[in-house]
Motif scaffolding. Sequence first.
Motif, PDB file in Angstrom:
ATOM      1  N   GLU A 331       0.842  -1.215   0.000  1.00  0.00           N
ATOM      2  CA  GLU A 331       0.000   0.000   0.000  1.00  0.00           C
ATOM      3  C   GLU A 331       0.869   1.255   0.000  1.00  0.00           C
ATOM      4  O   GLU A 331       0.597   2.224  -0.700  1.00  0.00           O
ATOM      5  N   ILE A 332       1.929   1.215   0.807  1.00  0.00           N
ATOM      6  CA  ILE A 332       2.805   2.397   0.921  1.00  0.00           C
ATOM      7  C   ILE A 332       3.533   2.644  -0.403  1.00  0.00           C
ATOM      8  O   ILE A 332       3.679   3.782  -0.850  1.00  0.00           O
ATOM      9  N   LEU A 333       3.959   1.557  -1.045  1.00  0.00           N
ATOM     10  CA  LEU A 333       4.641   1.713  -2.338  1.00  0.00           C
ATOM     11  C   LEU A 333       3.694   2.356  -3.349  1.00  0.00           C
ATOM     12  O   LEU A 333       4.074   3.228  -4.135  1.00  0.00           O
ATOM     13  N   GLN A 334       2.439   1.943  -3.282  1.00  0.00           N
ATOM     14  CA  GLN A 334       1.429   2.514  -4.186  1.00  0.00           C
ATOM     15  C   GLN A 334       1.242   4.010  -3.894  1.00  0.00           C
ATOM     16  O   GLN A 334       1.152   4.830  -4.797  1.00  0.00           O
ATOM     17  N   PHE A 335       1.214   4.346  -2.613  1.00  0.00           N
ATOM     18  CA  PHE A 335       1.049   5.748  -2.223  1.00  0.00           C
ATOM     19  C   PHE A 335       2.235   6.576  -2.730  1.00  0.00           C
ATOM     20  O   PHE A 335       2.063   7.655  -3.298  1.00  0.00           O
ATOM     21  N   LEU A 336       3.454   6.034  -2.547  1.00  0.00           N
ATOM     22  CA  LEU A 336       4.641   6.784  -2.983  1.00  0.00           C
ATOM     23  C   LEU A 336       4.652   6.928  -4.499  1.00  0.00           C
ATOM     24  O   LEU A 336       5.056   7.963  -5.037  1.00  0.00           O
ATOM     25  N   ASP A 337       4.166   5.897  -5.184  1.00  0.00           N
ATOM     26  CA  ASP A 337       4.120   5.928  -6.640  1.00  0.00           C
ATOM     27  C   ASP A 337       3.179   7.032  -7.124  1.00  0.00           C
ATOM     28  O   ASP A 337       3.396   7.652  -8.165  1.00  0.00           O
ATOM     29  N   ASN A 338       2.122   7.270  -6.340  1.00  0.00           N
ATOM     30  CA  ASN A 338       1.127   8.273  -6.741  1.00  0.00           C
ATOM     31  C   ASN A 338       1.401   9.655  -6.163  1.00  0.00           C
ATOM     32  O   ASN A 338       0.623  10.574  -6.383  1.00  0.00           O
ATOM     33  N   ALA A 339       2.466   9.782  -5.346  1.00  0.00           N
ATOM     34  CA  ALA A 339       2.719  11.079  -4.700  1.00  0.00           C
ATOM     35  C   ALA A 339       2.827  12.159  -5.775  1.00  0.00           C
ATOM     36  O   ALA A 339       3.485  11.978  -6.794  1.00  0.00           O
ATOM     37  N   GLU A 340       2.154  13.292  -5.494  1.00  0.00           N
ATOM     38  CA  GLU A 340       1.991  14.302  -6.545  1.00  0.00           C
ATOM     39  C   GLU A 340       3.172  15.236  -6.712  1.00  0.00           C
ATOM     40  O   GLU A 340       3.386  15.827  -7.741  1.00  0.00           O
ATOM     41  N   ASN A 341       3.934  15.404  -5.636  1.00  0.00           N
ATOM     42  CA  ASN A 341       4.885  16.521  -5.652  1.00  0.00           C
ATOM     43  C   ASN A 341       6.331  16.068  -5.761  1.00  0.00           C
ATOM     44  O   ASN A 341       7.192  16.563  -5.059  1.00  0.00           O
ATOM     45  N   HIS A 342       6.575  15.113  -6.651  1.00  0.00           N
ATOM     46  CA  HIS A 342       7.931  14.584  -6.770  1.00  0.00           C
ATOM     47  C   HIS A 342       8.970  15.659  -7.026  1.00  0.00           C
ATOM     48  O   HIS A 342      10.075  15.580  -6.555  1.00  0.00           O
ATOM     49  N   GLU A 343       8.616  16.670  -7.748  1.00  0.00           N
ATOM     50  CA  GLU A 343       9.632  17.647  -8.141  1.00  0.00           C
ATOM     51  C   GLU A 343       9.780  18.776  -7.129  1.00  0.00           C
ATOM     52  O   GLU A 343      10.785  19.436  -7.069  1.00  0.00           O
ATOM     53  N   LYS A 344       8.715  19.015  -6.341  1.00  0.00           N
ATOM     54  CA  LYS A 344       8.748  20.160  -5.414  1.00  0.00           C
ATOM     55  C   LYS A 344       9.374  19.735  -4.098  1.00  0.00           C
ATOM     56  O   LYS A 344       8.705  19.238  -3.215  1.00  0.00           O
ATOM     57  N   THR A 345      10.639  19.922  -3.961  1.00  0.00           N
ATOM     58  CA  THR A 345      11.263  19.420  -2.740  1.00  0.00           C
ATOM     59  C   THR A 345      11.006  20.336  -1.540  1.00  0.00           C
ATOM     60  O   THR A 345      11.046  21.542  -1.625  1.00  0.00           O
ATOM     61  N   GLU A 346      10.724  19.693  -0.434  1.00  0.00           N
ATOM     62  CA  GLU A 346      10.543  20.433   0.815  1.00  0.00           C
ATOM     63  C   GLU A 346      11.741  20.118   1.720  1.00  0.00           C
ATOM     64  O   GLU A 346      11.700  20.355   2.920  1.00  0.00           O
ATOM     65  N   VAL A 347      12.795  19.574   1.104  1.00  0.00           N
ATOM     66  CA  VAL A 347      13.911  19.067   1.900  1.00  0.00           C
ATOM     67  C   VAL A 347      14.592  20.165   2.719  1.00  0.00           C
ATOM     68  O   VAL A 347      14.992  19.942   3.864  1.00  0.00           O
ATOM     69  N   ASP A 348      14.719  21.362   2.125  1.00  0.00           N
ATOM     70  CA  ASP A 348      15.405  22.414   2.892  1.00  0.00           C
ATOM     71  C   ASP A 348      14.663  22.742   4.185  1.00  0.00           C
ATOM     72  O   ASP A 348      15.269  22.891   5.242  1.00  0.00           O
ATOM     73  N   GLU A 349      13.338  22.784   4.112  1.00  0.00           N
ATOM     74  CA  GLU A 349      12.559  23.057   5.325  1.00  0.00           C
ATOM     75  C   GLU A 349      12.746  21.947   6.353  1.00  0.00           C
ATOM     76  O   GLU A 349      12.853  22.192   7.544  1.00  0.00           O
TER      77      GLU A 349
END
Length: 385
Positions: A331-349
């Motif tokens: 289920e989690i793999l499916q969720f990650l596959d569908n995650a919408e914001n792959h390009e918008k990184t929030e990593v700095d925050e």
Amino acid sequence: MDKQNSCLCPLPWIGLEIRADGSRSFCCIANFNFAKEIKSGANGELGSIKQALLKNIKHEACSSCWKLEASGISSRRNKLNSILGDKYKKIEFNITDTFEPTFLDIKVGNGCNQKCLICGPESSSLWFNEYKYFDPSLPLKRNFNLTKHKELLAESIQKAEEIHIAGGEPFLFELELSEFLELSVKSGKSRKQTLLITSNGSIYPAHLIEKVFPHFENVKIHLSADGIGEQFDYQRFPGKWAIFLENYKKLQNTAFFDGICITLSCLNIFYLAEYLSFWDSLSEQKVFINYLFEPAFLSIEKLPKQLIDRVVRHLVQQEFKNMSFNFLISEILQFLDNAENHEKTEVDELVNFLDKHDKYRDLKYETHFPEFASLLKNTWHEKTP
Ligand code: SF4
């Protein structure tokens, strides 16, 4: 009414969430608050939500559920639809202008002995000083609990069939909780009531277990553990894994323990297979996964694509004896596959958040989560010139 093929959810008809500050909703994850008079909600906004769900329209108040369902994940709505069983059949969905709650969701207070990184001062009093240190102007209340709302609780519990209780840490309020639940025991209602209590596992509630819970039709205790070992201690600071494990083992020997809850966030997703392996090795039957959506920089759906790929590669390496754990991973793999914001990184925050709170707490994320911390910092350096 066909609950599986529609947008129907029982909570706008039967749910009442009472938060520790006295504010109320019909569901803890819906974007909705009752005005002072609950009844006024039946014809107003609540009425429109019911009408929308009846017409199979995904009302935005329930976007948390729609988001999970769009990714093929079982939402709170899906889970409720299946667990309520016969209670569900009694709901008169076609009546949209009354509100008679039988599903009570109570937050007993923000008193807590842990300050989990995914939490905040509204649910943990221990966060107060840390929040104030970084922003003294924040309008926060240090402590609040439901003792101020005794009348509302006394009235609500007599009508309830299903009662969910969370905190803060509910077992810190064992005395208040006992007094409140005993109202139901005295009236004989408890014999037909189900209780579900979510605890951080830091306290063994001996009085409730021996004197109060046996009077209810069904009691389920869920223990929250977002990690194991030192990763538990870091995430649920200053909680202690050794104490959690001791209480887990004691609770397992009662008739009331029902499973472990893991809230998935960017902090722990990389290590989920290790956590499930641990619970598998103890033959734990039930692990429940919650998805964190706020704050966004802690939500796994906001991880950049290159980090998601590394997480996925790590998660698929493990097979479990408990088949339901294999299902959770899929289920989690499916969720990650569908995650919408792959390009918008929030990593700095995320990196700034960890640095800031690590300094305050004198801890280091990279000491306890070395592999993922290094992936995180590499992604951050790639992005930051
Ligand atoms: S948010 Fe989900 S669980 Fe809550 S009322 Fe809406 S559909 Fe039901």
